[in-house]
Design a protein around this motif. Structure first.
Motif, PDB file in Angstrom:
ATOM      1  N   PRO A  98      -0.022  -5.677  -1.535  1.00  0.00           N
ATOM      2  CA  PRO A  98      -0.907  -4.652  -0.967  1.00  0.00           C
ATOM      3  C   PRO A  98      -0.843  -3.358  -1.770  1.00  0.00           C
ATOM      4  CG  PRO A  98       0.438  -5.689   0.746  1.00  0.00           C
ATOM      5  CD  PRO A  98       1.002  -6.120  -0.570  1.00  0.00           C
ATOM      6  N   PRO A 124      -2.221  -9.507   5.007  1.00  0.00           N
ATOM      7  CA  PRO A 124      -1.548  -8.239   5.334  1.00  0.00           C
ATOM      8  C   PRO A 124      -1.831  -7.864   6.791  1.00  0.00           C
ATOM      9  CG  PRO A 124      -2.899  -8.053   3.340  1.00  0.00           C
ATOM     10  CD  PRO A 124      -3.283  -9.325   4.003  1.00  0.00           C
ATOM     11  N   ALA A 141      -9.306  -5.602   0.337  1.00  0.00           N
ATOM     12  CA  ALA A 141      -8.409  -6.287   1.278  1.00  0.00           C
ATOM     13  C   ALA A 141      -9.153  -6.581   2.575  1.00  0.00           C
ATOM     14  CB  ALA A 141      -7.167  -5.433   1.539  1.00  0.00           C
ATOM     15  N   ALA A 174      -7.314  -8.439   5.699  1.00  0.00           N
ATOM     16  CA  ALA A 174      -6.232  -7.859   6.493  1.00  0.00           C
ATOM     17  C   ALA A 174      -6.512  -8.040   7.979  1.00  0.00           C
ATOM     18  CB  ALA A 174      -6.078  -6.378   6.152  1.00  0.00           C
ATOM     19  N   VAL A 223       0.115  -0.692   6.335  1.00  0.00           N
ATOM     20  CA  VAL A 223       0.678  -2.036   6.278  1.00  0.00           C
ATOM     21  C   VAL A 223       2.021  -2.066   6.989  1.00  0.00           C
ATOM     22  CG1 VAL A 223       1.470  -3.884   4.751  1.00  0.00           C
ATOM     23  CG2 VAL A 223      -0.502  -2.499   4.107  1.00  0.00           C
ATOM     24  N   TYR A 225       5.413 -13.710  -4.692  1.00  0.00           N
ATOM     25  CA  TYR A 225       4.229 -13.231  -3.981  1.00  0.00           C
ATOM     26  C   TYR A 225       2.960 -13.710  -4.687  1.00  0.00           C
ATOM     27  CZ  TYR A 225       6.753  -9.939  -0.959  1.00  0.00           C
ATOM     28  OH  TYR A 225       7.550  -9.378  -0.011  1.00  0.00           O
ATOM     29  N   ALA A 237       4.854  -3.185  -1.001  1.00  0.00           N
ATOM     30  CA  ALA A 237       3.545  -2.579  -1.248  1.00  0.00           C
ATOM     31  C   ALA A 237       3.705  -1.513  -2.320  1.00  0.00           C
ATOM     32  CB  ALA A 237       2.969  -1.984   0.033  1.00  0.00           C
ATOM     33  N   VAL A 264      -5.719  -5.094  -2.640  1.00  0.00           N
ATOM     34  CA  VAL A 264      -4.589  -5.949  -3.008  1.00  0.00           C
ATOM     35  C   VAL A 264      -4.727  -6.301  -4.498  1.00  0.00           C
ATOM     36  CG1 VAL A 264      -4.254  -6.944  -0.714  1.00  0.00           C
ATOM     37  CG2 VAL A 264      -5.836  -8.042  -2.317  1.00  0.00           C
ATOM     38  N   VAL A 321       7.351  -6.037   3.871  1.00  0.00           N
ATOM     39  CA  VAL A 321       6.540  -6.488   2.744  1.00  0.00           C
ATOM     40  C   VAL A 321       6.550  -5.435   1.633  1.00  0.00           C
ATOM     41  CG1 VAL A 321       4.447  -5.506   3.740  1.00  0.00           C
ATOM     42  CG2 VAL A 321       4.258  -7.349   2.090  1.00  0.00           C
ATOM     43  N   LEU A 342      -3.922   0.906   3.660  1.00  0.00           N
ATOM     44  CA  LEU A 342      -4.268  -0.215   2.802  1.00  0.00           C
ATOM     45  C   LEU A 342      -5.654  -0.005   2.189  1.00  0.00           C
ATOM     46  CD1 LEU A 342      -3.506  -3.102   1.826  1.00  0.00           C
ATOM     47  CD2 LEU A 342      -4.747  -3.977   3.817  1.00  0.00           C
ATOM     48  N   VAL A 396       3.342  -8.920   7.085  1.00  0.00           N
ATOM     49  CA  VAL A 396       2.505  -9.952   6.483  1.00  0.00           C
ATOM     50  C   VAL A 396       2.724 -11.257   7.236  1.00  0.00           C
ATOM     51  CG1 VAL A 396       4.277 -10.637   4.809  1.00  0.00           C
ATOM     52  CG2 VAL A 396       1.859 -11.043   4.291  1.00  0.00           C
TER      53      VAL A 396
END
Length: 363
Positions: A328, A242, A216, A219, A250, A324, A305, A339, A303, A336, A253
């Motif tokens: 995440p 993210p 990720a 981010a 997280v 989506y 996750a 992803v 969001v 995080l 988003v």
């Protein structure tokens, strides 16, 4: 053998697809030209035009193919050509002197040369021709005796290697190759391939998010300016970014919709109703405030996750119901760690047997 098996076997005779570009091919051919020319001229200058010493021995042409045409190969490294040609010439001369039958001497010479190269860790395929030349080279070669090892073999090997070192350096090509680093890289590739094979051996139901997640690295922190997040979104080609706090948890988003630049309302009326200088100042001030707006002010919270150990199948309804593009993945501390993209799942399903039935069940 069935027709299918025969065709599969014949396909192995196709040319290797990893051919160099035409520019690189010309560079390598030019290197072989320079290398052989330098070797021949050097032999002539040092030893004169004497007929006792060949100006060029045939195995040097094969060595030139490796040193210039496949210089990244372990078989083309300096110790391979010097050690391989030296020990093979030594073995070949010994067999020519001590075995009276030429065919038997040639066979034994090549076999012993291979053994010697393995022991000395200097395998160089053209050295097999060096051993044969020592046995079958004719009266002029036999007259040199063990002098054949030094001249012309050792001398011409060093001349060709020197030409290769200079040519590769002048053309910006790294030679010799770092064999230790290459072996480490090959080991890493093998480990990665083994990991992929182990992953592919799993069924879809046994896969976890950690098995297919990607880094990720797109981010963004809460405090990042909106225009900077917009640039990162386009640079990574992502659909969403993210948003993480200082602990990399997280918290939301942002997508194209939140990051799209807003035009100041009433800008035209402002310019018409006020003086030009004052209107321009207000427009610029509003634009500056807008550009300095942080991600925290425009992000969407709530969001979805998942934990890294969650079954991959649990993402199917998230992708289907919320549209989506990626979800995440968090560790035990809700930080995080990666992803999972919907394209990752589709790619896995495409590569494995049973993908069609799974998609039918999901539908």
């Amino acid at each position: 053998m069935s027709r299918t098996a025969l065709l599969a076997w014949l396909r192995r005779f196709r040319p290797h697809p990893a051919a160099p570009s035409w520019r690189e091919g010309v560079r390598r051919a030019a290197g072989a030209l320079v290398g052989i020319a330098v070797t021949g001229v050097a032999t002539h200058l040092v030893f004169g035009g004497t007929r006792d010493i060949p100006m060029l021995v045939a195995p040097m042409g094969a060595s030139a193919v490796l040193l210039f045409g496949a210089s990244e190969s372990p078989l083309a490294q300096p110790w391979s050509i010097l050690g391989g040609n030296f020990v093979s010439a030594l073995v070949g001369v010994a067999c020519a002197r001590w075995i009276g039958v030429p065919v038997a001497a040639a066979a034994v010479a090549v076999a012993l040369a291979i053994c010697a190269m393995f022991v000395c860790r200097c395998v160089h395929p053209p050295s097999g021709a060096v051993a044969l030349t020592a046995v079958l080279g004719g009266p002029s070669v036999h007259a040199l005796g063990f002098g054949f090892v030094a001249t012309p073999i050792a001398f011409q090997s060093m001349a060709l290697l020197g030409a290769a070192l200079c040519f590769h350096a002048l053309t910006g090509h790294r030679y010799p190759r770092d064999v230790v680093a290459a072996l480490a890289s090959a080991r890493q590739v093998a480990q990665h391939a083994a990991q992929q094979a182990a992953q592919q051996a799993k069924t879809f139901d046994a896969l976890t998010c950690e098995d297919v997640m990607t880094a990720a690295d797109h981010a963004v922190p809460l405090t990042m300016a909106r225009h900077a997040a917009w640039e990162r979104l386009h640079r990574h080609g992502a659909h969403a970014l993210p948003v993480v706090d200082e602990a990399r948890r997280v918290v939301g988003v942002v997508t194209h919709r939140e990051l799209a630049a807003r035009r100041p309302e009433g800008g035209v009326r402002l310019a018409l109703g006020l003086g030009l200088g004052q209107a321009l100042w207000r427009v610029l001030r509003r634009r500056t405030l807008e550009m300095e707006e942080t991600v925290e002010a425009v992000m969407a919270a709530g969001v979805h996750a998942v934990h890294r150990g969650a079954p991959l199948a649990s993402l199917v309804p998230i992708f289907a119901d919320h549209a989506y593009y990626e979800v995440p993945v968090l560790d035990d501390a809700r930080r995080l760690v990666g992803v999972v993209r919907h394209s990752d799942m589709i790619r896995w399903l495409h590569r494995h047997a049973g993908a069609a039935s799974l998609l039918a069940q999901a539908g």
